[in-house]
Design a protein around this motif. Structure first.
Motif, PDB file in Angstrom:
ATOM      1  N   GLY A 161       0.811  -1.210   0.000  1.00  0.00           N
ATOM      2  CA  GLY A 161       0.000   0.000   0.000  1.00  0.00           C
ATOM      3  C   GLY A 161       0.843   1.257   0.000  1.00  0.00           C
ATOM      4  N   PHE A 162       0.200   2.364  -0.344  1.00  0.00           N
ATOM      5  CA  PHE A 162       0.884   3.661  -0.375  1.00  0.00           C
ATOM      6  C   PHE A 162      -0.027   4.713   0.246  1.00  0.00           C
ATOM      7  CE2 PHE A 162       1.953   7.739  -2.400  1.00  0.00           C
ATOM      8  CZ  PHE A 162       3.308   7.805  -2.120  1.00  0.00           C
ATOM      9  N   ALA A 163       0.533   5.527   1.143  1.00  0.00           N
ATOM     10  CA  ALA A 163      -0.198   6.640   1.749  1.00  0.00           C
ATOM     11  C   ALA A 163       0.391   7.929   1.212  1.00  0.00           C
ATOM     12  CB  ALA A 163      -0.093   6.590   3.264  1.00  0.00           C
ATOM     13  N   ASP A 164      -0.411   8.678   0.477  1.00  0.00           N
ATOM     14  CA  ASP A 164       0.050   9.914  -0.150  1.00  0.00           C
ATOM     15  C   ASP A 164      -0.172  11.080   0.801  1.00  0.00           C
ATOM     16  OD1 ASP A 164       0.807  11.971  -1.778  1.00  0.00           O
ATOM     17  OD2 ASP A 164      -0.718  11.629  -3.320  1.00  0.00           O
ATOM     18  N   LEU A 165       0.860  11.431   1.551  1.00  0.00           N
ATOM     19  CA  LEU A 165       0.790  12.578   2.445  1.00  0.00           C
ATOM     20  C   LEU A 165       1.083  13.869   1.692  1.00  0.00           C
ATOM     21  CD1 LEU A 165       1.363  10.031   4.265  1.00  0.00           C
ATOM     22  CD2 LEU A 165       2.533  11.585   5.822  1.00  0.00           C
ATOM     23  N   TYR A 166       1.882  13.754   0.641  1.00  0.00           N
ATOM     24  CA  TYR A 166       2.400  14.942  -0.041  1.00  0.00           C
ATOM     25  C   TYR A 166       1.291  15.740  -0.724  1.00  0.00           C
ATOM     26  CZ  TYR A 166       5.348  17.885  -2.961  1.00  0.00           C
ATOM     27  OH  TYR A 166       5.942  18.964  -3.555  1.00  0.00           O
ATOM     28  N   ARG A 167       0.493  15.087  -1.539  1.00  0.00           N
ATOM     29  CA  ARG A 167      -0.513  15.815  -2.328  1.00  0.00           C
ATOM     30  C   ARG A 167      -1.522  16.550  -1.443  1.00  0.00           C
ATOM     31  NH1 ARG A 167      -2.758  15.530  -7.684  1.00  0.00           N
ATOM     32  NH2 ARG A 167      -4.893  16.322  -7.665  1.00  0.00           N
ATOM     33  N   PRO A 168      -2.152  15.906  -0.449  1.00  0.00           N
ATOM     34  CA  PRO A 168      -3.117  16.668   0.364  1.00  0.00           C
ATOM     35  C   PRO A 168      -2.468  17.789   1.165  1.00  0.00           C
ATOM     36  CG  PRO A 168      -2.810  14.454   1.240  1.00  0.00           C
ATOM     37  CD  PRO A 168      -2.153  14.473  -0.092  1.00  0.00           C
ATOM     38  N   MET A 169      -1.214  17.611   1.577  1.00  0.00           N
ATOM     39  CA  MET A 169      -0.550  18.695   2.299  1.00  0.00           C
ATOM     40  C   MET A 169      -0.221  19.856   1.362  1.00  0.00           C
ATOM     41  SD  MET A 169       1.934  16.811   5.084  1.00  0.00           S
ATOM     42  CE  MET A 169       2.227  18.314   6.018  1.00  0.00           C
ATOM     43  N   LEU A 170       0.216  19.540   0.144  1.00  0.00           N
ATOM     44  CA  LEU A 170       0.506  20.580  -0.845  1.00  0.00           C
ATOM     45  C   LEU A 170      -0.750  21.402  -1.140  1.00  0.00           C
ATOM     46  CD1 LEU A 170       2.655  21.709  -2.918  1.00  0.00           C
ATOM     47  CD2 LEU A 170       1.595  20.140  -4.579  1.00  0.00           C
TER      48      LEU A 170
END
Length: 428
Positions: free
Chosen positions: A195-204
């Motif tokens: 799995g992958f948790a995308d923290l970058y996009r929602p924070m950006l």
């Protein structure tokens, strides 16, 4: 056909879909589509290892995650350990992984590296290659030990950190580099079928919107540019919980005014219903941090407002399927809200609409127990096991600190008690 089904099952946790385009102002950022979970990735009784650098050691997103899993999904009986270590890179974690983490046989691990790994410099291919190698080795080590992995990206920076003496480039240079490290994480997760948790996009996106609406003083990534306050940490926790495939359905309460009867889904038991007063016993609690300042980047509520936290993860719904009046008042605890019949027929989210509610004290007991336990987990690993005590007798130090930790675990388990509360529905 059987082979095809098996192949799809293997890649199910890491399927990706094309996201909505970024605002034109962020067109320089090329973000690969992030894998999305296909259903709940957690299993009953999972032992979750929350691993990362100083941002994890802040014990904020990790406390949000464990409090959520304990209060909102108690039926899964999830246990957690927090392993944050300031200044750590993925390669450094590899060096202590066997001794500190795998000895406790985690079945599920979340990781959050990249912020130190990119070294606060514009994109550098040898540095990126080292990160890719270490991320891959970390995932493979967890898999070999029998743990499922949710590989988290780093977040963003808000300023070039003045305390990093070797930092170079502009804020955009560094965030563009972090975006490429995020994409590397996606490639590793896809290759390793985790799995992958995308923290970058929602924070950006949240940082971009917050600066426009709240001003430049609101910093999603924190006042020092790197370590988020509560708002940014909520976004991180949101990304991890979404990566776990959690659907956010915490229960539905249905009320029929004609018969004056109520029913509730699993996790909530109707004890009585008379004259529009529905008394319940709930084992599933909504995520309830209490009121907060939506303009303050050190507010949990501010973070919840920047992402669809309540809509996606925190839905405790009240429905009137056959309303007899055009409007109703709903009281839950000391607060009262007005709704139209159509709103109640569609269902209203009590967790979202009632920041102060009668389940908040029960939730706070869990939160406080999680905070105390995770604080000790940092002391256990960093100060004791890796301190003078551990140098003298590592196994003995683990043994005695586990006894101390067990008391904190029991306090958390004891905090998970059913809570009784009442909802009053009145026609207006």
């Amino acid at each position: 056909m059987i082979r095809c089904i098996l192949a799809l099952a293997l890649i199910a946790p890491v399927l990706a879909k094309e996201p909505a385009p970024l605002p034109a102002e962020l067109s320089a950022y090329v973000l690969d589509p992030a894998p999305e979970p296909q259903g709940l990735q957690l299993k009953k009784g999972d032992r979750v290892a929350i691993c990362g650098d100083s941002i994890t050691e802040q014990k904020r997103y990790s406390v949000i995650m464990e409090s959520y899993l304990s209060a909102c999904l108690p039926q899964l009986e999830i246990t957690c350990r927090q392993y944050g270590w300031s200044g750590e890179q993925a390669g450094g974690f590899l060096g202590r992984m066997e001794s500190d983490v795998l000895r406790f046989q985690p079945t599920f691990a979340t990781t959050c590296y990249g912020m130190n790994d990119f070294r606060y410099i514009p994109y550098n291919e040898p540095v990126a290659a080292e990160f890719r190698k270490n991320e891959t080795a970390m995932v493979q080590a967890f898999k070999k030990a029998g743990a499922r992995v949710l590989l988290g990206s780093s977040g963003i920076i808000d300023t070039v950190p003045p305390w990093v003496k070797t930092a170079s480039g502009t804020k955009e240079d560094l965030n563009l580099c972090l975006s490429k490290f995020r994409n590397i994480g996606i490639q590793v997760a896809t290759a390793e079928q985790v799995g992958f948790a995308d923290l970058y996009r929602p924070m950006l996106l949240a940082d971009f919107q917050a600066e426009k609406s709240l001003g430049p003083e609101f910093m999603v990534a924190g006042k020092d540019g790197v370590h988020p306050n509560w708002a940014g940490q909520v976004i991180m926790a949101y990304a991890f919980l979404k990566g776990m495939g959690i659907d956010g359905d915490l229960g539905t309460i249905r009320y029929d005014p004609a018969s004056n009867k109520a029913t509730a889904t699993a996790g909530h038991e109707v004890l009585s219903c008379a004259d529009g007063k529905i008394t319940l016993r709930s084992t599933k609690l909504p995520f309830s941090p209490g009121p907060g300042d939506l303009k303050n980047d050190d507010s949990i509520r501010a973070g919840m407002a920047l992402v669809p936290f309540d809509d996606d993860l925190n839905r405790l719904v009240l429905k009137i399927e056959a309303p007899a009046a055009a409007n109703y008042e709903v009281s839950w605890g000391e607060a009262t809200r007005s709704y139209t019949a159509d709103q109640l027929k569609a269902g209203v989210n009590l967790a979202k609409d009632f920041e102060t509610n009668p389940l908040l004290p029960a939730f706070k007991k869990i939160w406080d127990a999680v905070e105390a336990k995770q604080a000790y987990e940092t002391r256990q690993i960093k100060s004791l096991v890796h301190g003078l005590e551990g140098a003298a007798d590592r196994e003995g130090t683990f043994a005695v600190t586990e006894k101390a930790r067990a008391k904190l675990v029991k306090t958390l388990e004891d905090a998970k008690q059913p809570a009784e509360h009442a909802i009053l529905v009145k026609a207006r």
